[in-house]
Design a protein around this motif. Sequence first.
Motif, PDB file in Angstrom:
ATOM      1  N   PRO A 341      -5.851  14.388   0.321  1.00  0.00           N
ATOM      2  CA  PRO A 341      -6.077  13.865  -0.781  1.00  0.00           C
ATOM      3  C   PRO A 341      -6.107  12.485  -1.121  1.00  0.00           C
ATOM      4  N   ARG A 342      -6.372  11.639   0.067  1.00  0.00           N
ATOM      5  CA  ARG A 342      -6.789  10.302  -0.050  1.00  0.00           C
ATOM      6  C   ARG A 342      -7.756   9.998   0.622  1.00  0.00           C
ATOM      7  N   PRO A 343      -9.057  10.057   0.341  1.00  0.00           N
ATOM      8  CA  PRO A 343     -10.403   9.903   1.230  1.00  0.00           C
ATOM      9  C   PRO A 343     -10.511   8.407   1.417  1.00  0.00           C
ATOM     10  N   ALA A 344     -10.028   7.692   0.336  1.00  0.00           N
ATOM     11  CA  ALA A 344     -10.203   6.307   0.802  1.00  0.00           C
ATOM     12  C   ALA A 344      -9.522   5.766   1.873  1.00  0.00           C
ATOM     13  N   LEU A 345      -8.209   6.123   1.914  1.00  0.00           N
ATOM     14  CA  LEU A 345      -7.309   5.716   3.128  1.00  0.00           C
ATOM     15  C   LEU A 345      -8.064   6.509   4.298  1.00  0.00           C
ATOM     16  N   ARG A 346      -8.634   7.785   4.368  1.00  0.00           N
ATOM     17  CA  ARG A 346      -8.941   8.367   5.603  1.00  0.00           C
ATOM     18  C   ARG A 346     -10.122   7.632   5.983  1.00  0.00           C
ATOM     19  N   ASP A 347     -11.031   7.173   4.948  1.00  0.00           N
ATOM     20  CA  ASP A 347     -12.508   6.538   5.532  1.00  0.00           C
ATOM     21  C   ASP A 347     -12.060   5.354   6.257  1.00  0.00           C
ATOM     22  N   ALA A 348     -11.384   4.389   5.642  1.00  0.00           N
ATOM     23  CA  ALA A 348     -10.763   3.372   6.109  1.00  0.00           C
ATOM     24  C   ALA A 348     -10.298   3.540   7.507  1.00  0.00           C
ATOM     25  N   LEU A 349      -9.592   4.610   7.837  1.00  0.00           N
ATOM     26  CA  LEU A 349      -9.146   4.548   9.156  1.00  0.00           C
ATOM     27  C   LEU A 349     -10.393   4.766  10.188  1.00  0.00           C
ATOM     28  N   VAL A 350     -11.090   5.892   9.590  1.00  0.00           N
ATOM     29  CA  VAL A 350     -12.087   6.261  10.289  1.00  0.00           C
ATOM     30  C   VAL A 350     -13.293   5.194  10.686  1.00  0.00           C
ATOM     31  N   ARG A 351     -13.270   4.202   9.997  1.00  0.00           N
ATOM     32  CA  ARG A 351     -14.120   2.825  10.109  1.00  0.00           C
ATOM     33  C   ARG A 351     -13.507   2.025  11.456  1.00  0.00           C
ATOM     34  N   LEU A 352     -12.027   2.305  11.784  1.00  0.00           N
ATOM     35  CA  LEU A 352     -11.479   1.461  12.804  1.00  0.00           C
ATOM     36  C   LEU A 352     -11.939   2.251  14.054  1.00  0.00           C
ATOM     37  N   LEU A 353     -12.638   3.635  14.122  1.00  0.00           N
ATOM     38  CA  LEU A 353     -12.596   4.399  15.324  1.00  0.00           C
ATOM     39  C   LEU A 353     -13.547   3.434  16.301  1.00  0.00           C
ATOM     40  N   PRO A 354     -13.536   3.422  17.657  1.00  0.00           N
ATOM     41  CA  PRO A 354     -14.424   2.927  18.532  1.00  0.00           C
ATOM     42  C   PRO A 354     -15.942   3.160  18.429  1.00  0.00           C
ATOM     43  N   GLY A 355     -16.581   2.293  18.283  1.00  0.00           N
ATOM     44  CA  GLY A 355     -18.011   2.432  18.364  1.00  0.00           C
ATOM     45  C   GLY A 355     -18.652   2.634  16.561  1.00  0.00           C
TER      46      GLY A 355
END
Length: 365
Positions: A341-355
């Motif tokens: 339910p919280r896509p903004a938090l999800r997207d912020a976490l994905v942006r931290l992935l390597p590469g």
Amino acid sequence: MGETGSENDSGAGTAVVVGAGVGGLATAVGLRRAGWEVTVLERRTELERYGTAFGIHPTAQAALDRLGLGEALRARAVPYRGARIRRPDGSVLAALPLERIERRAGRPELLIARPHLIDALLAGLDRLGGVRIAYGQHLTDPAALGADLVVGADGINSVVRTAYLGRAGGPRPIGTVAWIGIAGFETGVYGETWGQGRFFGMTPVEPGRTNWYATVPAATTAQQVREAFAGWHDPVPRVLAETDPATWIRYEMRHLYPALPTFVADGRVALVGDAAHAMTPNLGQGACTALLDAEALTRAVAAGGPAGLPGALRAYDTERRRSAQRVAFGSRNLHRFMTGPRPALRDALVRLLPGSRTARRAEPR
């Protein structure tokens, strides 16, 4: 039906494989290569020929090589590279780790249309000879099968699993469905786009075509699918608009829960594929785990022979159960993460992935 097994005059073991999907056919190939007499029972009157794409990880490719099917796979498969995770506006969040997988394994992830993989497995059986596929067989009593080995490759609603393990694990819906189709053009844009409670994926499948899947809440109709992705970045609306809904496949997302305590029973029964560990498709590992099961099971059986079957089945269970269940657990958790339910938090976490930073810089503007 009258339950049947293979008569065997050669001294080799006899096996009945229940289910003629990817896992069942691959198991039949491996057992026949080991000299076993094999019968495959399939409840459908013919194999389904729908054309969705399977991702074949390098580990599963190696399993197919060991089954003598690697060249047939590579003849029809295409490499999967350059895929991205995007937001509905098209901005890139991260790259899928396909290049990293290729560097580590020395070979790329491959994609193959389901009919091509089924054809490769059937051709492998034809070359080996001596395997009968009995269609239209509705199994009612697996215990009555007269064979040394019974393999349950009969999917998430497995009759074999239920007969031997009862309700140790069963199908559980997760409230979403995937609508799947093939677009008659190459999009050149691959990977997944994540929205709120829904996502859309595109992969290559063969020249001139694109495999796509749209995951939405379970009550969403085909017409509502187009509405759900209106306004998303190109070519998502175009893919849906130019693919005839009559060709779409509706797939209810389910998984096997709880995880089974064993993949074997009674000293002569083994489960493979979805019968053992059905999972959500988020990691794209369903076909891969079925192939790994098939190769591990038949390798263990070949080493032990009919006399050593109970020990061979224990070795198979030890090798595959925890590994396959980890993949299933990871896939289910990824689904929760993607559709939370919280896509903004999800997207912020994905942006931290390597590469992820490199992937965003590399994306054409």
